[in-house]
Motif scaffolding. Structure first.
Motif, PDB file in Angstrom:
ATOM      1  N   PHE A 275       0.860  -1.186   0.000  1.00  0.00           N
ATOM      2  CA  PHE A 275       0.000   0.000   0.000  1.00  0.00           C
ATOM      3  C   PHE A 275       0.894   1.234   0.000  1.00  0.00           C
ATOM      4  O   PHE A 275       1.789   1.361   0.834  1.00  0.00           O
ATOM      5  N   ILE A 276       0.631   2.129  -0.952  1.00  0.00           N
ATOM      6  CA  ILE A 276       1.385   3.379  -1.062  1.00  0.00           C
ATOM      7  C   ILE A 276       0.498   4.532  -0.615  1.00  0.00           C
ATOM      8  O   ILE A 276      -0.582   4.739  -1.159  1.00  0.00           O
ATOM      9  N   GLU A 277       0.985   5.278   0.380  1.00  0.00           N
ATOM     10  CA  GLU A 277       0.259   6.439   0.914  1.00  0.00           C
ATOM     11  C   GLU A 277       1.121   7.678   0.691  1.00  0.00           C
ATOM     12  O   GLU A 277       2.314   7.675   0.996  1.00  0.00           O
ATOM     13  N   ALA A 278       0.505   8.749   0.145  1.00  0.00           N
ATOM     14  CA  ALA A 278       1.275   9.962  -0.136  1.00  0.00           C
ATOM     15  C   ALA A 278       0.381  11.189  -0.081  1.00  0.00           C
ATOM     16  O   ALA A 278      -0.752  11.168  -0.580  1.00  0.00           O
ATOM     17  N   GLY A 279       0.898  12.263   0.511  1.00  0.00           N
ATOM     18  CA  GLY A 279       0.185  13.533   0.538  1.00  0.00           C
ATOM     19  C   GLY A 279       0.362  14.279  -0.779  1.00  0.00           C
ATOM     20  O   GLY A 279       1.480  14.376  -1.297  1.00  0.00           O
ATOM     21  N   PRO A 283       6.141  18.365  -0.185  1.00  0.00           N
ATOM     22  CA  PRO A 283       7.195  19.037  -0.957  1.00  0.00           C
ATOM     23  C   PRO A 283       8.455  18.200  -1.110  1.00  0.00           C
ATOM     24  O   PRO A 283       9.268  18.457  -2.000  1.00  0.00           O
ATOM     25  N   LEU A 284       8.644  17.195  -0.249  1.00  0.00           N
ATOM     26  CA  LEU A 284       9.859  16.390  -0.279  1.00  0.00           C
ATOM     27  C   LEU A 284       9.782  15.258  -1.289  1.00  0.00           C
ATOM     28  O   LEU A 284      10.793  14.865  -1.879  1.00  0.00           O
ATOM     29  N   PHE A 285       8.590  14.721  -1.472  1.00  0.00           N
ATOM     30  CA  PHE A 285       8.365  13.613  -2.400  1.00  0.00           C
ATOM     31  C   PHE A 285       7.170  13.993  -3.276  1.00  0.00           C
ATOM     32  O   PHE A 285       6.035  13.581  -3.016  1.00  0.00           O
ATOM     33  N   PRO A 286       7.414  14.789  -4.321  1.00  0.00           N
ATOM     34  CA  PRO A 286       6.339  15.444  -5.087  1.00  0.00           C
ATOM     35  C   PRO A 286       5.376  14.472  -5.759  1.00  0.00           C
ATOM     36  O   PRO A 286       5.754  13.386  -6.219  1.00  0.00           O
ATOM     37  N   LEU A 287       4.125  14.916  -5.830  1.00  0.00           N
ATOM     38  CA  LEU A 287       3.026  14.097  -6.340  1.00  0.00           C
ATOM     39  C   LEU A 287       3.287  13.574  -7.750  1.00  0.00           C
ATOM     40  O   LEU A 287       2.994  12.405  -8.043  1.00  0.00           O
ATOM     41  N   GLU A 288       3.801  14.406  -8.627  1.00  0.00           N
ATOM     42  CA  GLU A 288       4.038  13.985 -10.011  1.00  0.00           C
ATOM     43  C   GLU A 288       4.872  12.710 -10.070  1.00  0.00           C
ATOM     44  O   GLU A 288       4.588  11.779 -10.844  1.00  0.00           O
ATOM     45  N   HIS A 289       5.880  12.630  -9.225  1.00  0.00           N
ATOM     46  CA  HIS A 289       6.783  11.481  -9.255  1.00  0.00           C
ATOM     47  C   HIS A 289       6.234  10.310  -8.442  1.00  0.00           C
ATOM     48  O   HIS A 289       6.610   9.159  -8.687  1.00  0.00           O
ATOM     49  N   VAL A 290       5.337  10.584  -7.498  1.00  0.00           N
ATOM     50  CA  VAL A 290       4.585   9.502  -6.849  1.00  0.00           C
ATOM     51  C   VAL A 290       3.754   8.776  -7.903  1.00  0.00           C
ATOM     52  O   VAL A 290       3.716   7.539  -7.956  1.00  0.00           O
ATOM     53  N   GLN A 291       3.094   9.550  -8.744  1.00  0.00           N
ATOM     54  CA  GLN A 291       2.242   8.964  -9.782  1.00  0.00           C
ATOM     55  C   GLN A 291       3.063   8.170 -10.789  1.00  0.00           C
ATOM     56  O   GLN A 291       2.639   7.103 -11.252  1.00  0.00           O
ATOM     57  N   THR A 292       4.255   8.673 -11.137  1.00  0.00           N
ATOM     58  CA  THR A 292       5.156   7.921 -12.018  1.00  0.00           C
ATOM     59  C   THR A 292       5.518   6.577 -11.394  1.00  0.00           C
ATOM     60  O   THR A 292       5.508   5.533 -12.059  1.00  0.00           O
ATOM     61  N   ALA A 293       5.825   6.609 -10.097  1.00  0.00           N
ATOM     62  CA  ALA A 293       6.177   5.378  -9.396  1.00  0.00           C
ATOM     63  C   ALA A 293       5.008   4.404  -9.360  1.00  0.00           C
ATOM     64  O   ALA A 293       5.178   3.195  -9.561  1.00  0.00           O
ATOM     65  N   LEU A 294       3.805   4.914  -9.097  1.00  0.00           N
ATOM     66  CA  LEU A 294       2.631   4.042  -9.039  1.00  0.00           C
ATOM     67  C   LEU A 294       2.361   3.379 -10.391  1.00  0.00           C
ATOM     68  O   LEU A 294       1.991   2.198 -10.443  1.00  0.00           O
ATOM     69  N   THR A 295       2.539   4.115 -11.463  1.00  0.00           N
ATOM     70  CA  THR A 295       2.351   3.539 -12.797  1.00  0.00           C
ATOM     71  C   THR A 295       3.310   2.376 -13.016  1.00  0.00           C
ATOM     72  O   THR A 295       2.931   1.316 -13.540  1.00  0.00           O
ATOM     73  N   GLN A 296       4.557   2.558 -12.583  1.00  0.00           N
ATOM     74  CA  GLN A 296       5.551   1.496 -12.730  1.00  0.00           C
ATOM     75  C   GLN A 296       5.213   0.312 -11.834  1.00  0.00           C
ATOM     76  O   GLN A 296       5.335  -0.851 -12.233  1.00  0.00           O
ATOM     77  N   LEU A 297       4.789   0.591 -10.612  1.00  0.00           N
ATOM     78  CA  LEU A 297       4.439  -0.488  -9.686  1.00  0.00           C
ATOM     79  C   LEU A 297       3.239  -1.295 -10.201  1.00  0.00           C
ATOM     80  O   LEU A 297       3.205  -2.521 -10.057  1.00  0.00           O
ATOM     81  N   LEU A 314      -3.736   8.711  -2.386  1.00  0.00           N
ATOM     82  CA  LEU A 314      -3.142  10.040  -2.515  1.00  0.00           C
ATOM     83  C   LEU A 314      -4.094  11.007  -1.825  1.00  0.00           C
ATOM     84  O   LEU A 314      -5.146  11.340  -2.350  1.00  0.00           O
ATOM     85  N   PHE A 315      -3.720  11.439  -0.625  1.00  0.00           N
ATOM     86  CA  PHE A 315      -4.646  12.205   0.213  1.00  0.00           C
ATOM     87  C   PHE A 315      -4.331  13.693   0.194  1.00  0.00           C
ATOM     88  O   PHE A 315      -3.232  14.116  -0.196  1.00  0.00           O
ATOM     89  N   GLU A 320       3.165  13.652   5.850  1.00  0.00           N
ATOM     90  CA  GLU A 320       2.544  13.220   7.104  1.00  0.00           C
ATOM     91  C   GLU A 320       1.848  11.879   6.905  1.00  0.00           C
ATOM     92  O   GLU A 320       1.555  11.475   5.784  1.00  0.00           O
ATOM     93  N   ILE A 321       1.602  11.210   8.010  1.00  0.00           N
ATOM     94  CA  ILE A 321       0.785   9.994   7.996  1.00  0.00           C
ATOM     95  C   ILE A 321      -0.674  10.379   7.802  1.00  0.00           C
ATOM     96  O   ILE A 321      -1.150  11.364   8.369  1.00  0.00           O
ATOM     97  N   SER A 322      -1.382   9.593   6.990  1.00  0.00           N
ATOM     98  CA  SER A 322      -2.833   9.763   6.881  1.00  0.00           C
ATOM     99  C   SER A 322      -3.536   8.649   7.653  1.00  0.00           C
ATOM    100  O   SER A 322      -4.185   8.887   8.653  1.00  0.00           O
ATOM    101  N   GLY A 323      -3.404   7.422   7.168  1.00  0.00           N
ATOM    102  CA  GLY A 323      -4.046   6.291   7.828  1.00  0.00           C
ATOM    103  C   GLY A 323      -5.517   6.130   7.483  1.00  0.00           C
ATOM    104  O   GLY A 323      -6.142   5.131   7.863  1.00  0.00           O
TER     105      GLY A 323
END
Length: 335
Positions: A275-279, A283-297, A314-315, A320-323
């Motif tokens: 499970f991948i959780e991301a805000g 600013p440290l792990f930008p959304l655009e590259h989270v989405q790139t990673a998810l596509t690959q995964l 993607l909250f 931060e933690i969402s949960g």
């Protein structure tokens, strides 16, 4: 232009261009061996694991223990154990890994001095949330933080200051990495869980955020006793996060890009649950590259025919933690 910008850009492109898209058991085994080597060799004449109980506190719905565990010669690790009351043993268990800050007290609602804390940090006391879901929760303190800072750093600066730079830089001189040492100790914690009747060793999960997300990812890659993994505030690409800005030295693993980009590495967890959780505003792990990673995964989980074991959220939030969804997902996977 006399700077190295163009050279570094070309170096990245040339390196990632040669990586494979054939995802199978042989590919996985080969990369796992390379990852283990890159993290460094921490094998030793391991002392017998000794455990000392440091405290026991009745928290109403659960009991909070603090123990000390020998992880390897000259290293002892403090660990919080949160055990829910009125549940049948053994319990499904989650290894909860903190990120940068003042250590594992951030996960259990405590201030750096051990007093009760009213307002949570970016960790959102997620160990407490998980024990209330019926899990046994094991929250180790990673080397370099909190009570495990180097002696010369103890009592200086802010409680959230750490010893990461000195630890990481010295370990590199020996061909080892700080990430590797932290992963090695977490594997030793799982060894300990298998010896205790309270913990169901067939139902172990792992959840971590930020630098704890790194440790969660690499521990889950190497230790297949972890059945379900939640990575919060870390999944990205190296190009979009670690390379793109100055990060703590504990993020840097020699030769890692010659092995794989971050999404391919995290994909080594397949075919186990992830499970991948991301805000969205992290600013440290930008959304655009989270989405790139998810596509690959998604591509990798399809290759192992286990698309149903990959989930994400993607909250609306930052680093931060969402949960909001990940806690219940862990319940589905482990209970």
């Amino acid at each position: 232009m006399w700077s190295a910008d163009l050279y570094l850009d070309r170096l990245y492109k040339e390196t990632v261009a040669v990586q494979t898209e054939v995802y199978d058991k042989q590919w996985k085994q080969t990369l796992k061996e390379k990852v283990a080597k890159a993290l460094g060799d921490f094998s030793s004449n391991t002392e017998e694991q000794t455990v000392t109980e440091l405290e026991k506190v009745d928290m109403g719905e659960y009991t909070r223990y603090r123990i000390e565990l020998t992880t390897m010669p000259s290293l002892k690790m403090p660990i919080y154990l949160l055990i829910p009351k009125h549940h049948t043993l053994p319990l499904p268990t989650v290894l909860a890994i903190h990120g940068h800050g003042y250590g594992h007290k951030e996960l259990v609602g405590l201030n750096p001095d051990g007093s009760a804390r009213a307002k949570s940090t970016y960790h959102e006391d997620f160990a407490v949330d998980l024990v209330k879901k019926g899990f046994a929760v094991v929250a180790p303190e990673l080397i370099g933080f909190g009570d495990r800072k180097l002696q010369e750093d103890q009592g200086k600066g802010k409680p959230s200051d750490n010893s990461c730079y000195r630890l990481a830089s010295q370990l590199l001189l020996y061909g080892k990495t700080l990430a590797g040492l932290r992963v090695h100790e977490c594997i030793k914690v799982i060894d300990y869980l298998e010896t205790q009747k309270e913990f169901d060793s067939s139902n172990i999960g792992c959840m971590g955020i930020s630098g704890g997300g790194l440790v969660t990812a690499f521990t889950s890659i190497l230790d297949e006793r972890i059945k379900a993994t939640v990575i919060s505030g870390y999944t990205n690409t190296f190009a979009g996060s670690i390379i793109d800005r100055r990060h703590c030295l504990d993020n840097y693993i020699p030769n890692i890009l010659q092995i794989a980009e971050m999404p391919e590495l995290i994909g080594l967890i397949a075919p186990r649950a992830l499970f991948i959780e991301a805000g969205k505003e992290d600013p440290l792990f930008p959304l655009e590259h989270v989405q790139t990673a998810l596509t690959q995964l998604e591509k990798m989980y399809r290759a192992f025919d286990v698309e149903h074991l990959l989930a994400s959220h993607l909250f609306n939030g930052g680093h931060e933690i969402s949960g909001e969804r990940s806690y219940d997902w862990l319940v589905e996977q482990l209970k």
